[in-house]
Design a protein around this motif. Structure first.
Motif, PDB file in Angstrom:
ATOM      1  N   ALA A  46       0.865  -1.247   0.107  1.00 59.46           N
ATOM      2  CA  ALA A  46      -0.077   0.049   0.077  1.00 59.46           C
ATOM      3  C   ALA A  46       1.005   1.337  -0.014  1.00 59.46           C
ATOM      4  N   VAL A  47       1.785   1.112   1.069  1.00 57.13           N
ATOM      5  CA  VAL A  47       2.695   2.481   1.038  1.00 57.13           C
ATOM      6  C   VAL A  47       3.515   2.811  -0.415  1.00 57.13           C
ATOM      7  N   ALA A  48       4.125   1.561  -0.998  1.00 54.22           N
ATOM      8  CA  ALA A  48       4.661   1.557  -2.272  1.00 54.22           C
ATOM      9  C   ALA A  48       3.732   2.279  -3.277  1.00 54.22           C
ATOM     10  N   LEU A  49       2.552   1.561  -3.447  1.00 53.27           N
ATOM     11  CA  LEU A  49       1.628   2.050  -4.530  1.00 53.27           C
ATOM     12  C   LEU A  49       1.219   3.290  -4.414  1.00 53.27           C
ATOM     13  N   GLY A  71      10.738   1.672  -8.899  1.00 51.17           N
ATOM     14  CA  GLY A  71      10.429   0.852 -10.046  1.00 51.17           C
ATOM     15  C   GLY A  71       9.017   1.131 -10.731  1.00 51.17           C
ATOM     16  N   LEU A  72       7.939   1.012  -9.813  1.00 52.54           N
ATOM     17  CA  LEU A  72       6.567   1.363 -10.414  1.00 52.54           C
ATOM     18  C   LEU A  72       6.259   2.643 -10.883  1.00 52.54           C
ATOM     19  N   SER A  73       6.926   3.868 -10.195  1.00 59.05           N
ATOM     20  CA  SER A  73       6.652   5.119 -10.604  1.00 59.05           C
ATOM     21  C   SER A  73       7.053   5.184 -12.010  1.00 59.05           C
ATOM     22  N   GLY A  74       8.126   4.906 -12.410  1.00 57.25           N
ATOM     23  CA  GLY A  74       8.584   5.214 -13.752  1.00 57.25           C
ATOM     24  C   GLY A  74       7.624   4.704 -14.811  1.00 57.25           C
ATOM     25  N   THR A 121      -7.501   4.061 -19.104  1.00 54.78           N
ATOM     26  CA  THR A 121      -6.444   3.561 -19.375  1.00 54.78           C
ATOM     27  C   THR A 121      -5.680   3.400 -18.062  1.00 54.78           C
ATOM     28  N   LEU A 122      -5.509   4.271 -17.357  1.00 58.60           N
ATOM     29  CA  LEU A 122      -4.638   4.227 -16.010  1.00 58.60           C
ATOM     30  C   LEU A 122      -5.129   3.164 -15.043  1.00 58.60           C
ATOM     31  N   VAL A 123      -6.667   3.210 -15.007  1.00 58.56           N
ATOM     32  CA  VAL A 123      -6.806   1.966 -14.017  1.00 58.56           C
ATOM     33  C   VAL A 123      -6.762   0.550 -14.923  1.00 58.56           C
ATOM     34  N   GLN A 131       0.100  -3.475 -13.278  1.00 53.87           N
ATOM     35  CA  GLN A 131       1.071  -3.138 -12.208  1.00 53.87           C
ATOM     36  C   GLN A 131       0.993  -4.257 -11.242  1.00 53.87           C
ATOM     37  N   VAL A 132      -0.183  -4.921 -10.829  1.00 49.31           N
ATOM     38  CA  VAL A 132      -0.167  -5.510  -9.697  1.00 49.31           C
ATOM     39  C   VAL A 132       0.879  -6.827  -9.918  1.00 49.31           C
ATOM     40  N   LEU A 133       1.024  -7.124 -10.960  1.00 52.39           N
ATOM     41  CA  LEU A 133       1.849  -8.406 -11.314  1.00 52.39           C
ATOM     42  C   LEU A 133       3.247  -7.895 -10.910  1.00 52.39           C
TER      43      LEU A 133
END
Lengths: 292, 338, 486
Positions: B134-137, B214-217, B261-263, B269-271
């Motif tokens: 959660a924090v990372a997301l 990693g996810l933010s990029g 698109t984002l959703v 992303q969850v993978l």
């Protein structure tokens, strides 16, 4: 609006070459920048492949221990020095690069061939074959690749074939989904309908419609897939469930050298740099984003 | 965001009520499909784990006994006890049936290593993982959205190029190397935050940042492309010529359309997030599902492995379901396509 | 308020795309700008609107009731958007937000919409009234993708005009509309003018220009070549280019390929269909329909958008299965003697290979003499270098002619043309149809033309089959009104 419409190349009847329409929108500059990145990535990869092919022939001794050479700093003969067991770091790097690239290529080829074949089969046969394969792929979609690889690692920890099978099994589904979806839309396209009315036959459809549509995506997916495989292999070794020492593998080289990062920073830096270069080379080759 | 909330609609519209039915119907189909996926993945993982157990080297009864009573107390009699208790002499298909029934009841037996109930431990791991994820997301979505929005507003500008460079950089950066660098710099050299563990203040900082970077990029890139595409669309141009100010168009039209698109992208992303969790937790000894999974694999603690893999896979299924439903709610066109 | 444009020049890298010395819009008068694609007419409208892409340079002056500002100052005009200056976009389906109910999209242009809850309710009420006033009852809560093109156009009209703008600019508003929807649109635009607004319409549709009346400007190669009252210009054009444009209307064609004496169907039909029925999306497209196509005859399938013309075509070609009835093909049609031309030829060629590759496959597969391709290229007035391009790099008219060549290589007995020119302007349409029909006449092939353009159907076909609007399945009414040959 008219303007954006023309930017999409759908102008009703514009004389294509002389019109300024192609200069609207982003397509021009973006394409140029991408191709520049791709050329650089291809060059980088060529160097790494050369290192993987020739390196192991030049620096043959990657396992020989010689404690008198403990953490020897880089020299002309040993550009990255020797490790804590006195082994040649560059020899181990060369072998590790060959292993990473070779195994990644094998995984991607296996997954690619299986995924493409099944994807074509599903799009061609439709019906229950399609439904069955689609159902199986749904299961794989719920399992992130690393989980599949980890399950296989549990089967026979440390053996090369588990990693190979795990990665291949994790990746086939992407090829399957993309090939199936694209083939279905190609088969349903007016172009194929016209080809059928012209009685041009399946070879024409395969050669002129399907291959040109799939090839660029598949190449992109293959380079991404190789990057994923390289990363998965080194990550597994790094967290301790992948290949086992004394194999020369990038993740292992990093783990083994970490305790000495203060005394011999070059020893830690070398495998990290090689791994980063490999990944950026493979990722930079991509031509487009792929969604499954 | 008050602009987005719409007042109660004027008198009932026949078209509207018909559409709402299509939403319920489409949502039902999504739920059915995802439920089938959840059952499928549960079966697949359970059967695989069963097969692995059957093929483990050595007598499985001894391993279980060792887990239960400790390695020094294992002998033929305790093994026989276990054999009778876990029904190891029954034919394989009966044992498999038992495994599947147990899995459906969320009972994964006892750990082959610690002897504790896997299900009990699972709850602890799950909490820790959800906390970290959660924090990372939140970090990555906030950062990615901001960067992507700014980049899309001024394509080809400084922020856009910076985002591009950031995306390329973090994409080729394996999480374990990033984590390693963060530990060396912020923990070992500067001593600002603890390197690993759980329970201390600041423990979560490094693993969360490692995951989020990693996810933010990727999120920034997707946001940028989605927003840029919507900004180019005919309906946004038209909305502007209606006389609506830029920020009003952004709030009323751009955000929702780009949101579709984002959703959907969060589903992809969850993978990546789950894979990241496995690596990052091991690296930072964060006691979540990923850490437990790597442990289980290392010790061949198959019941624990089965439970953690299933938990992670079901997280993927649940998030995908939420994503599907959110897309249905956002984009009426998808309701008919279902 | 009178609006005047002076010395407008739009350039791209020094090349003039628009060069118009003077243009004025007055209240209560419609001004219509016609011209072929690429003549710069759309750019002129966007220059006035202040919505040109930034890669184009614009010079000139605009005066609003005497107050002059330079045209470069687009920001000044943006302040007028909605309440003084409004744009009716082309392709209304793309101009509506797919994720928002239509009444909200109309209401948001109302000046009170962003002023609190009460203003929003008033705006929504007004939006509902306006939609109802346009004959759109009960669609306020609908999403755009459920509307037909004509309905979407009316929603866009409501959204563009709710802000009370006096000046309305309509950019190719009839694109993709069938004649019925186009006439309804012309009425709406005329009403805006009658209520004292001023109107600038950009179109290549001469029928729309005729219906709007008012002042007509003919644009050609960036400049205005002729202007005057629409009736006068259309009746007695003086500039040669205007004359060419008018002669390109199907009603005025006098082609050499016209069938001198249509045969009377004594021969064995090539395609014979009996008792066809098809429903789609809960609507009956047609039922109990008989169609037959005899050798050498020319049949037009007409009807409004969404009536099932294309579906019927697919059934006749045996590409789509009917719900009931059967289709028989004469044995002679086997082996590719039945060919189809598509509305968008770009999607009928393999997208990623040069056109020559696809044609070569046809030549090889059917043992066509290889000289026929260059021969046909010359006959259809196409440059040979086009063959090296990909479909996306060739203009629509040229690509349709290339598709004709491809079809003709197989000496077809029946050519099925599905709206082959609906995306082309008048001149290109004439050229394309001429090329097609010369070949059809030469090979004595039968032609089935699907079109919503009654004029084109009349110019090309000997026999007409007109489908009516689709009806909901429940009513079960026979939807077919076959008409005899003219």
């Amino acid at each position: 609006m008219n303007i954006t419409q023309q930017a999409n190349g759908k102008a009703p009847d514009m004389p294509a070459p002389s019109s300024p329409t192609t200069l609207w929108g982003m397509s021009g500059p973006v394409r140029r920048r991408l191709s520049w990145t791709r050329a650089a990535s291809a060059g980088l990869l060529a160097v790494l492949v050369l290192f993987a092919l020739i390196g192991p022939l030049v620096w043959r001794q990657y396992a020989g221990q010689d404690l008198s050479q403990f953490l020897r700093p880089p020299s002309f003969a040993e550009p990255f020095g020797n490790d804590h067991l006195g082994r040649s770091v560059i020899a181990r790097l060369a072998h590790a690069t060959r292993l990473s690239l070779g195994l990644a290529l094998l995984c991607v080829t296996t997954a690619g061939i299986a995924g493409v074949a099944l994807g074509l089969l599903a799009a061609w046969r439709r019906g229950w074959v399609d439904q069955l394969l689609l159902g199986i792929s749904e299961i794989f979609l719920a399992l992130p690749a690393l989980l599949i690889v980890l399950i296989f690692a549990a089967l026979a920890s440390g053996e090369m074939w588990t990693i190979y099978l795990g990665i291949a099994l994790a990746q086939w589904v992407e090829y399957f989904r993309v090939v199936r979806a694209r083939s279905l839309s190609v088969f349903a396209s007016p172009a194929v309908e016209a080809a059928n009315l012209l009685r041009l036959g399946p070879v024409h459809v395969l050669r002129r419609h399907l291959c040109p549509e799939l090839a660029p995506v598949l190449l992109t997916m293959a380079s991404l897939g190789m990057a994923t495989a390289v990363l998965a292999m080194s990550t597994l070794s790094y967290v301790g469930v992948g290949l086992k020492p004394p194999t020369a593998e990038l993740g292992l080289l990093i783990t083994e050298s970490l305790p000495f990062y203060y005394e011999a920073p070059w020893m830690v830096a070398a495998p990290i740099v090689v791994l980063l270069l490999l990944l950026s080379g493979l990722l930079g080759l991509r031509t487009q984003e792929v969604r499954r | 965001m008050t602009i987005l909330s719409t007042p109660s609609p004027p008198p009932s519209h026949p078209a509207e009520t018909r559409r709402d039915h299509s939403l319920t119907r489409a949502a039902g189909k999504v739920l059915a499909r995802r439920a089938a996926q959840a059952v499928g993945v549960t079966l697949a993982v359970t059967i695989t784990c069963f097969v692995i157990v059957q093929n483990l080297p050595g007598d499985i009864a001894f391993r279980i006994a060792a887990g239960r009573y400790g390695y020094d107390k294992v002998d033929a009699s305790t093994a026989a006890e276990v054999r009778a208790d876990v029904n190891l002499d029954a034919p394989a298909w009966q044992q498999l049936g038992g495994w599947i029934l147990d899995a459906l009841r969320l009972d994964f037996g006892t750990s082959l290593v610690t002897g504790a109930s896997v299900t009990d431990e699972l709850a602890l791991h799950l909490t820790a993982t959800l906390q970290l994820a959660a924090v990372a997301l939140v970090l990555s979505v906030a950062g990615g959205l901001l960067l992507g929005l700014l980049a899309a507003q001024n394509r080809g500008g400084a922020v856009d190029r910076l985002t591009d460079a950031w995306v390329s950089l973090v994409r080729a950066l394996p999480p374990f190397i990033l984590g390693l660098v963060l530990i060396i710099v912020f923990s070992v050299q500067l001593g600002w935050v603890p390197a690993a563990g759980h329970g201390e203040r600041g423990n979560i900082v490094l693993p969360a940042i490692t995951l989020a970077v990693g996810l933010s990029g990727l999120f920034a890139r997707v946001t940028r492309d989605a927003v840029a595409q919507v900004l180019e669309s005919g309906h946004v141009h038209f909305a502007r010529t209606k006389g609506l100010a830029r920020h009003v168009v952004l709030a009323r039209h751009v955000i929702r359309n780009a949101g579709v698109t984002l959703v959907s992208y969060i589903g992809v992303q969850v993978l990546i997030l789950v894979e990241g969790v496995v690596v990052v937790e091991s690296l930072f000894a964060w006691p979540g599902l990923g850490h437990a999974l790597v442990h289980a694999v290392f010790w061949r603690d198959i019941p624990a492995m089965q439970a953690t893999v299933l938990a992670l896979a079901l997280i993927v299924v649940v998030v995908s379901t939420l994503v599907d439903l959110a897309v249905l709610a956002l984009d009426p066109r998808t309701r008919e396509a279902q | 308020m009178t609006i005047e444009l002076l010395d407008v020049r739009v350039t791209h890298q020094g090349r003039a795309l628009v060069d118009v010395p003077q243009l004025s819009l007055e209240p209560g008068r419609a001004v219509t700008l016609v011209g072929e694609s690429g003549s710069g007419k759309s750019l002129l409208a966007h220059a006035l609107m202040g919505s040109l892409p930034s890669s184009l340079q614009v010079q000139g002056l605009v005066s609003f009731g005497g107050e002059r500002t330079p045209l470069q100052d687009a920001a000044a005009r943006r302040k007028l958007w909605g309440h003084q200056l409004a744009l009716l976009p082309q392709e209304p389906v793309l101009a509506l937000d797919p994720t928002m109910r239509v009444d909200r999209q109309v209401a948001e242009g109302h000046p009170g919409f962003l002023r609190g809850r009460r203003g929003r309710l008033a705006a929504l009420k007004e939006a509902g009234n306006r939609l109802a006033g346009l004959g759109l009852h009960g669609v306020q809560g609908a999403y755009p993708h459920t509307l037909s093109g004509g309905m979407a156009q009316r929603v866009a009209f409501a959204a563009a005009t709710i802000g009370g703008a006096e000046v309305l600019i309509a950019d190719e508003p009839s694109k993709g509309l069938d004649p019925v929807a186009r006439d309804a649109l012309a009425q709406l635009l005329s009403r805006h003018v009658e209520q004292g607004g001023s109107l600038l319409t950009i179109t290549h549709d001469l029928d729309l220009a005729r219906a709007l009346d008012g002042e007509l400007l003919v644009m050609h190669q960036a400049g205005i070549v002729e202007q005057g009252p629409a009736r006068q210009v259309l009746a007695a054009p003086t500039h040669p280019w205007t004359r060419r444009l008018l002669e390109a209307e199907p009603g005025r064609w006098d082609p050499a390929w016209r069938n001198p004496a249509p045969e009377t169907g004594a021969a064995v039909p090539l395609i014979e269909a009996r008792g066809l029925a098809k429903a789609f999306g809960g609507r009956t497209l047609f039922s109990d329909l008989d169609v037959s196509i005899s050798p050498g005859e020319r049949l037009a399938l007409t009807g409004p958008s969404g009536c099932g013309k294309t579906t019927l075509g697919g059934i006749l070609l045996r590409l789509v299965d009917p719900d009931a009835g059967e289709v028989n093909h004469h044995a002679e049609l086997a082996g590719g003697r039945l060919q189809k031309l598509y509305q968008d030829p770009a999607v009928a060629f393999p997208a990623r290979v040069p056109i020559s590759a696809g044609l070569r496959d046809v030549v090889r597969r059917h043992n066509v003499s290889p000289e026929r391709v260059p021969l046909l290229m010359d006959r259809l007035r196409l440059g040979h270098s086009l063959l090296d391009r990909r479909p996306g790099e060739v203009s629509g008219g040229e690509l349709q002619r290339l598709a004709t060549i491809r079809a003709m290589l197989l000496n077809p007995l029946v050519v099925f043309a599905d709206e082959p020119t609906s995306r082309l302007d008048l001149l290109t349409q004439q050229e394309t149809v001429n090329c097609l029909m010369e070949q059809v006449a030469e090979q004595d092939a039968a032609l089935v033309l699907v079109t919503h353009d009654v004029g084109l159907a009349a110019a090309v076909a000997d026999r007409h089959l007109s489908l009516e609007e689709a009806v909901p399945v429940a009513s079960g009414r026979d939807a077919i009104a076959p008409q005899g040959s003219r």
